[in-house]
Design an enzyme around this catalytic site. Structure first.
Site, PDB file in Angstrom:
ATOM      1  N   ARG A  70      95.733  90.049  83.695  1.00 13.72           N
ATOM      2  CA  ARG A  70      94.664  89.684  83.115  1.00 13.72           C
ATOM      3  C   ARG A  70      93.880  90.973  82.581  1.00 13.72           C
ATOM      4  NH1 ARG A  70      92.916  84.497  82.620  1.00 13.72           N
ATOM      5  NH2 ARG A  70      94.078  83.987  84.744  1.00 13.72           N
ATOM      6  N   LEU A  98      88.188  85.033  81.419  1.00 11.32           N
ATOM      7  CA  LEU A  98      87.988  86.388  81.284  1.00 11.32           C
ATOM      8  C   LEU A  98      87.850  87.133  82.410  1.00 11.32           C
ATOM      9  CD1 LEU A  98      85.540  86.271  78.310  1.00 11.32           C
ATOM     10  CD2 LEU A  98      88.061  86.623  78.077  1.00 11.32           C
ATOM     11  N   HIS A 114      81.413  74.224  76.266  1.00  8.63           N
ATOM     12  CA  HIS A 114      82.303  73.332  77.090  1.00  8.63           C
ATOM     13  C   HIS A 114      81.907  71.917  76.631  1.00  8.63           C
ATOM     14  CE1 HIS A 114      84.181  72.238  80.648  1.00  8.63           C
ATOM     15  NE2 HIS A 114      83.180  71.717  80.954  1.00  8.63           N
ATOM     16  N   ASP A 146      79.596  83.996  82.445  1.00 10.33           N
ATOM     17  CA  ASP A 146      79.740  85.342  83.396  1.00 10.33           C
ATOM     18  C   ASP A 146      81.224  85.113  83.720  1.00 10.33           C
ATOM     19  OD1 ASP A 146      79.646  82.720  84.941  1.00 10.33           O
ATOM     20  OD2 ASP A 146      77.765  83.315  85.688  1.00 10.33           O
ATOM     21  N   GLU A 179      79.645  69.315  69.533  1.00  5.46           N
ATOM     22  CA  GLU A 179      80.080  70.655  69.785  1.00  5.46           C
ATOM     23  C   GLU A 179      79.772  71.368  68.235  1.00  5.46           C
ATOM     24  OE1 GLU A 179      83.825  71.495  71.232  1.00  5.46           O
ATOM     25  OE2 GLU A 179      83.791  69.510  72.374  1.00  5.46           O
TER      26      GLU A 179
HETATM   27  C1  GRF Z   1      86.488  72.241  72.380  1.00  3.65           C
HETATM   28  O1  GRF Z   1      86.511  70.831  72.836  1.00  3.65           O
HETATM   29  C2  GRF Z   1      85.699  73.194  73.136  1.00  3.65           C
HETATM   30  O2  GRF Z   1      84.713  72.538  73.833  1.00  3.65           O
HETATM   31  C3  GRF Z   1      86.747  73.661  74.090  1.00  3.65           C
HETATM   32  O3  GRF Z   1      87.852  73.791  73.715  1.00  3.65           O
HETATM   33  C4  GRF Z   1      87.860  72.944  72.279  1.00  3.65           C
HETATM   34  C5  GRF Z   1      88.133  73.718  71.170  1.00  3.65           C
HETATM   35  O4  GRF Z   1      88.493  72.806  70.114  1.00  3.65           O
HETATM   36  N1  GRF Z   1      86.399  74.874  74.742  1.00  3.65           N
HETATM   37  P1  GRF Z   1      88.676  73.447  68.646  1.00  3.65           P
HETATM   38  O5  GRF Z   1      89.718  74.358  68.702  1.00  3.65           O
HETATM   39  O6  GRF Z   1      87.280  74.196  68.256  1.00  3.65           O
HETATM   40  O7  GRF Z   1      88.798  72.326  67.634  1.00  3.65           O
END
Ligand code: GRF
Length: 213
Positions: A70, A98, A114, A146, A179
């Site tokens: 990593r 990360l 998330h 973090d 999101e």
């Molecule tokens: C989303 O659900 C995000 O919350 C998670 O991964 C997914 C990515 O979706 N971390 P996309 O590739 O942006 O459609």
């Protein structure tokens, strides 16, 4: 490329619908003072790469399988991002943890989205975890990254109710829609210099606040 603009690097592993939402917000002028300078995927088949090419964003594949660990992978990532002058790293469905090599190279300037209301349901399959738990409300969280898994200071959250009629798919779709809006908003705030971190708390400078004496 305008030198006064914040340079964003986006890391992905798959579809890239969040990346698309950010690109759209930049192209429409909703986010003004930023440019996406590159998109890096750890998977060559990620559809996000096609999206990047369509919008003239440098699309780079950095396969984690080519690196023994990593730290070495992250060192290569840091090199790419620094060469592009990246100031804000946006994780948009990047399915890798990360190491401190990345975290230390970009202090308080890596953000993630998330699909749950953290600190509930961190890690993988967050929508499924919330659905199976039977919560009334879940949602999404944008946070600084973090060294923990989904543990960094929270920037913005949006609540999504779990409806009686919901399947895991309908819930996941509604969270996904939120999101896109939430990530764009958080990036706009970052790029306008309106986020201020004190310990674990993120304060937002209200731009239009008038203080009367
Ligand atoms: C989303 O659900 C995000 O919350 C998670 O991964 C997914 C990515 O979706 N971390 P996309 O590739 O942006 O459609």
């Amino acid at each position: 490329m305008d030198d006064k603009k914040i340079k964003i690097g986006v890391l992905v592993s798959g579809n890239g619908s969040n990346f698309q939402a950010i690109v759209d917000a930049l192209e429409s002028g909703y986010i003004k003072n930023a440019d996406i300078v590159c998109l890096v995927s750890n998977k060559a088949e990620a559809f996000a790469l096609e999206r990047a090419k369509k919008h003239n964003v440098a699309a780079i594949v950095l396969d984690h399988k080519s690196y023994p660990d990593r730290k070495l992978y992250d060192a290569a990532l840091v090199e790419i991002l620094k060469n592009q002058g990246v100031q804000l790293v946006v994780l948009a469905g990047f399915m890798r943890l990360l190491s401190p090599v990345m975290i230390d190279a970009f202090p308080n300037s890596i953000i993630n989205i998330h699909p749950a209301l953290l600190p509930a349901f961190p890690g993988l399959d967050a929508q499924k975890q919330a659905f199976e738990y039977g919560v009334r409300y879940t949602g999404c969280t944008v946070h600084f990254v973090d060294s923990g898994t989904d543990t960094g200071p929270i920037i913005l959250q949006t609540v999504v109710p779990l409806l009686g009629t919901d399947t895991l798919e309908t819930l996941t779709d509604r969270i996904h829609g939120e999101e896109h809006r939430t990530y764009v908003e958080a990036i706009r705030l970052f790029c306008e210099g309106r986020l201020h971190l004190e310990g674990r708390r993120v304060f937002i400078n209200e731009q239009n606040t008038t203080i009367y004496a």
